[in-house]
Design an enzyme around this catalytic site. Structure first.
Site, PDB file in Angstrom:
ATOM      1  N   LYS A  46      60.086 -29.822 -31.502  1.00 14.61           N
ATOM      2  CA  LYS A  46      61.110 -29.262 -30.615  1.00 14.61           C
ATOM      3  C   LYS A  46      61.881 -30.326 -29.829  1.00 14.61           C
ATOM      4  O   LYS A  46      63.039 -30.113 -29.474  1.00 14.61           O
ATOM      5  CB  LYS A  46      60.487 -28.251 -29.643  1.00 14.61           C
ATOM      6  CG  LYS A  46      60.204 -26.906 -30.277  1.00 14.61           C
ATOM      7  CD  LYS A  46      59.754 -25.887 -29.247  1.00 14.61           C
ATOM      8  CE  LYS A  46      59.515 -24.539 -29.904  1.00 14.61           C
ATOM      9  NZ  LYS A  46      59.117 -23.500 -28.973  1.00 14.61           N
ATOM     10  N   ALA A  66      52.247 -26.211 -19.019  1.00 14.52           N
ATOM     11  CA  ALA A  66      53.421 -27.079 -18.856  1.00 14.52           C
ATOM     12  C   ALA A  66      53.843 -27.657 -20.204  1.00 14.52           C
ATOM     13  O   ALA A  66      54.201 -28.825 -20.318  1.00 14.52           O
ATOM     14  CB  ALA A  66      53.101 -28.198 -17.859  1.00 14.52           C
ATOM     15  N   GLY A  74      53.702 -11.540 -26.036  1.00 14.02           N
ATOM     16  CA  GLY A  74      54.576 -12.526 -26.670  1.00 14.02           C
ATOM     17  C   GLY A  74      55.478 -11.976 -27.762  1.00 14.02           C
ATOM     18  O   GLY A  74      56.499 -12.586 -28.093  1.00 14.02           O
TER      19      GLY A  74
HETATM   20  P1  NAP Z   1      52.210 -26.479 -25.835  1.00 12.20           P
HETATM   21  O1  NAP Z   1      53.504 -27.183 -25.784  1.00 12.20           O
HETATM   22  O2  NAP Z   1      51.082 -27.030 -26.628  1.00 12.20           O
HETATM   23  O3  NAP Z   1      51.694 -26.287 -24.314  1.00 12.20           O
HETATM   24  C1  NAP Z   1      50.484 -25.633 -24.007  1.00 12.20           C
HETATM   25  C2  NAP Z   1      50.205 -25.746 -22.521  1.00 12.20           C
HETATM   26  O4  NAP Z   1      49.010 -25.013 -22.270  1.00 12.20           O
HETATM   27  C3  NAP Z   1      49.960 -27.171 -22.049  1.00 12.20           C
HETATM   28  O5  NAP Z   1      50.404 -27.301 -20.731  1.00 12.20           O
HETATM   29  C4  NAP Z   1      48.426 -27.266 -22.132  1.00 12.20           C
HETATM   30  O6  NAP Z   1      47.874 -28.175 -21.236  1.00 12.20           O
HETATM   31  C5  NAP Z   1      48.034 -25.879 -21.689  1.00 12.20           C
HETATM   32  N1  NAP Z   1      46.697 -25.520 -22.146  1.00 12.20           N
HETATM   33  C6  NAP Z   1      46.236 -25.624 -23.416  1.00 12.20           C
HETATM   34  N2  NAP Z   1      44.973 -25.167 -23.474  1.00 12.20           N
HETATM   35  C7  NAP Z   1      44.639 -24.779 -22.222  1.00 12.20           C
HETATM   36  C8  NAP Z   1      43.462 -24.246 -21.632  1.00 12.20           C
HETATM   37  N3  NAP Z   1      42.400 -23.998 -22.362  1.00 12.20           N
HETATM   38  N4  NAP Z   1      43.460 -24.002 -20.315  1.00 12.20           N
HETATM   39  C9  NAP Z   1      44.542 -24.249 -19.566  1.00 12.20           C
HETATM   40  N5  NAP Z   1      45.686 -24.761 -20.045  1.00 12.20           N
HETATM   41  C10 NAP Z   1      45.742 -25.023 -21.378  1.00 12.20           C
HETATM   42  O7  NAP Z   1      52.411 -24.994 -26.363  1.00 12.20           O
HETATM   43  P2  NAP Z   1      53.696 -24.065 -26.162  1.00 12.20           P
HETATM   44  O8  NAP Z   1      54.597 -24.202 -27.334  1.00 12.20           O
HETATM   45  O9  NAP Z   1      54.231 -24.269 -24.807  1.00 12.20           O
HETATM   46  O10 NAP Z   1      53.015 -22.622 -26.289  1.00 12.20           O
HETATM   47  C11 NAP Z   1      52.227 -22.093 -25.236  1.00 12.20           C
HETATM   48  C12 NAP Z   1      51.883 -20.643 -25.532  1.00 12.20           C
HETATM   49  O11 NAP Z   1      53.081 -19.860 -25.609  1.00 12.20           O
HETATM   50  C13 NAP Z   1      51.183 -20.459 -26.875  1.00 12.20           C
HETATM   51  O12 NAP Z   1      50.231 -19.439 -26.766  1.00 12.20           O
HETATM   52  C14 NAP Z   1      52.311 -20.044 -27.796  1.00 12.20           C
HETATM   53  O13 NAP Z   1      51.867 -19.282 -28.896  1.00 12.20           O
HETATM   54  C15 NAP Z   1      53.146 -19.196 -26.858  1.00 12.20           C
HETATM   55  N6  NAP Z   1      54.554 -19.118 -27.287  1.00 12.20           N
HETATM   56  C16 NAP Z   1      55.043 -17.896 -27.565  1.00 12.20           C
HETATM   57  C17 NAP Z   1      56.363 -17.762 -27.950  1.00 12.20           C
HETATM   58  C18 NAP Z   1      56.875 -16.404 -28.281  1.00 12.20           C
HETATM   59  O14 NAP Z   1      57.985 -16.276 -28.814  1.00 12.20           O
HETATM   60  N7  NAP Z   1      56.138 -15.382 -27.976  1.00 12.20           N
HETATM   61  C19 NAP Z   1      57.210 -18.865 -28.035  1.00 12.20           C
HETATM   62  C20 NAP Z   1      56.678 -20.127 -27.720  1.00 12.20           C
HETATM   63  C21 NAP Z   1      55.338 -20.221 -27.343  1.00 12.20           C
HETATM   64  P3  NAP Z   1      47.481 -29.665 -21.687  1.00 12.20           P
HETATM   65  O15 NAP Z   1      48.782 -30.403 -21.701  1.00 12.20           O
HETATM   66  O16 NAP Z   1      46.546 -30.076 -20.653  1.00 12.20           O
HETATM   67  O17 NAP Z   1      46.873 -29.552 -23.061  1.00 12.20           O
END
Ligand code: NAP
Length: 502
Positions: A298, A360, A468
């Site tokens: 991204k 984040a 989501g």
């Molecule tokens: P990402 O860039 O990998 O970010 C994940 C975030 O969650 C990071 O800040 C990470 O912290 C934190 N995290 C991971 N595991 C954790 C835990 N066990 N406890 C607390 N914090 C945790 O992922 P993303 O793309 O932002 O996606 C995040 C979520 O949104 C996912 O579930 C994804 O499927 C969902 N999503 C949904 C849509 C939709 O259209 N519905 C679109 C985009 C994303 P660290 O940096 O410390 O690892």
């Protein structure tokens, strides 16, 4: 409609199972391949005897394991098999002989079409052009080359052989196996491949990356594609979990667009853009119209774009690329729209609302940007504040340590972490019903048809919540509008997602 055919391989151990599978395959496929190497030896003749009762165009294969077959076999066994098949069965049928000089010399027929095939099961084939010539020298009616691909660009050399065969007026089946080669299976017939293989059911694939015949026909509409078809796809690593192909292809279908949307497994993004996308450097002409961009590309995609929409630039992430006819690439971020549209519909005016965003990552960026733009009072909570310092600087917002027992003084709780997602944190929740007391609304970004643990806890506490899928559909609808300039058929897209998640 192109002239390529759909071929369903049947690979079963017993005659009964083979016959049952052939009956079903014959209803969907143009050609049914019988993989005789899968049958237990004493089931062979009963199967052959049953074939005249099931009308179908047959392809017969008897493949040794070094070419991807079911078992080791001696040359003498292979020869005996082919001699008996050619004696017992009346044409028409097609046979597939592995590229073996002795075998192709020994199995000569005048009235049966011969495929001569070579399978590279590990990838990294040095010179597919040379291989094409070697197989061609064995006098096939149809050349078949299947090579393993780990990354999307690994499929380029074998794909180019379709173009070569077209220019030399030869018939070819050229496939890249594995997830990274799926696009060759979908687009092959449109570009002149003799056939493409498709599995009868999920779990019945005979090679990596095979798609079910039902999806090939109904999701990708493989028979209707041509060389002018606009090609779209989700680029990322991994991508196979993405539901976007089902939603976008359903939208293209009702909108009667000559377009197809695929999973595109891209590991090396720079290589992909250079060798497959940019007009001055690309090696193949696939007619790309745009991409949905997912992890981990991204941010990296931004350096390849000619223009970036101001919202995407402010967020620092692009999830949508539009490619004009002249190859000009523009980046957008539709996650903001996807997040804020359902939230405003359900929550109402966000001005002054206290929103607590957990996580984040890329999704959190879009949420924070959209919430701030709507005038919400936003707080961000993370598990590691040091790690989130870049996010904090770039999004111009303080980040706090997550607390395990309450979501702070929030009206809206947004889960932008993978907690509750399929995998390691599937049964975990950010907060229990008790801890959520006082919260007015919950938005869990995790994409699931069943309620996530957080949504179940919200329900117990009587707090309205959305998941989501709402965001997925809204951001996908916006992508469709960017690519086509038309209103998105949202209900069709929603139904396609619901159908897939059953
Ligand atoms: P990402 O860039 O990998 O970010 C994940 C975030 O969650 C990071 O800040 C990470 O912290 C934190 N995290 C991971 N595991 C954790 C835990 N066990 N406890 C607390 N914090 C945790 O992922 P993303 O793309 O932002 O996606 C995040 C979520 O949104 C996912 O579930 C994804 O499927 C969902 N999503 C949904 C849509 C939709 O259209 N519905 C679109 C985009 C994303 P660290 O940096 O410390 O690892």
């Amino acid at each position: 409609m192109n002239s390529g055919k759909i071929c369903i391989p049947v690979c079963e151990a017993t005659a009964d199972d083979t016959i049952a599978a052939i009956r079903r395959a014959a209803e969907l496929a143009d050609i049914v391949e019988i993989r005789f190497d899968c049958l237990i030896a004493d089931q062979l003749h009963r199967t052959i005897k049953a074939l005249p009762d099931i009308p179908a165009t047959y392809l017969f294969t008897h493949r040794p394991s070094d070419q991807g077959g079911a078992r080791d076999m001696l040359f003498s066994e292979r020869l005996t098999f082919w001699q008996s098949i050619l004696n017992e069965r009346r044409p028409p049928f097609i046979i597939d002989l592995e590229a073996d000089v002795k075998l192709t010399m020994a199995v000569q027929t005048n009235n049966v079409r011969r495929i001569v095939s070579y399978h590279d099961l590990v990838g990294g084939l040095a010179d597919p052009e040379h291989l094409f010539e070697c197989v061609n020298a064995l006098d096939p009616d149809i050349i078949k080359l299947a090579v393993w691909a780990d990354d999307i660009t690994d499929a380029i050399p074998v794909w180019k052989l379709i173009e070569r065969a077209r220019s030399e007026n030869r018939e070819i089946i050229a496939i890249a196996m594995g997830e990274a080669g799926k696009w060759t299976r979908i687009l092959g017939p449109a570009h002149g491949a003799f056939l493409t293989f498709a599995s009868l059911d999920t779990g019945k694939e005979t090679a990596g990356g095979q798609i079910t015949a039902k999806d090939m026909l109904e999701v990708y509409r493989v028979r209707e594609l041509d060389r002018k078809t606009g090609v779209y796809g989700v680029i990322g690593d991994p991508v196979s979990q993405s539901l976007s192909p089902y939603m976008q292809n359903a939208a293209f279908h009702v909108g009667q667009q000559n377009a197809v949307f695929m999973h595109l497994l891209v590991k090396d993004l720079d290589d992909f853009i250079r060798r497959m996308v940019k007009p001055d450097t690309r090696e193949v002409e696939l007619n790309f119209g745009g991409f949905s961009v997912t992890m981990p590309h991204k941010q990296a995609i931004m350096r390849h774009l000619d223009e970036i929409d101001p919202t995407a630039a402010s967020i620092g992430a692009v999830n949508t690329v539009k490619i004009d006819a002249d190859g000009r690439m523009t980046g957008f971020n539709t996650d903001t729209h996807g997040f804020i549209t359902p939230l405003k519909t359900r929550f109402g005016d966000l001005r002054g609302a206290r929103a607590a965003v957990f996580g984040a990552g890329g999704a959190a960026r879009a949420c924070v940007y959209a919430l701030k733009r709507e005038g919400a009072d936003v707080s961000v909570y993370v598990r590691d504040t040091k790690k989130a310092s870049v996010f904090s600087d770039e999004m111009n917002i303080a980040v706090s340590q997550m607390s395990k027992d309450r979501p702070g003084e929030a009206d809206i709780v947004v889960n932008a972490t993978p907690i509750g997602m399929k995998g390691a944190f599937e049964n975990e929740t950010l907060f229990t019903a008790d801890e959520l007391l006082g919260v007015k609304f919950v938005f869990d970004l995790v994409t699931k048809t069943a309620a996530t643990p957080l949504i179940s806890e919200a329900a117990k506490a009587g707090i309205p919540a959305i998941g989501g899928i709402e965001m997925l559909i809204a951001q996908g609808a916006r992508q469709f509008e960017i690519w086509t300039g038309r209103d998105a058929p949202i209900e069709t897209m929603r139904a396609a997602i619901a159908d897939r998640m059953k």
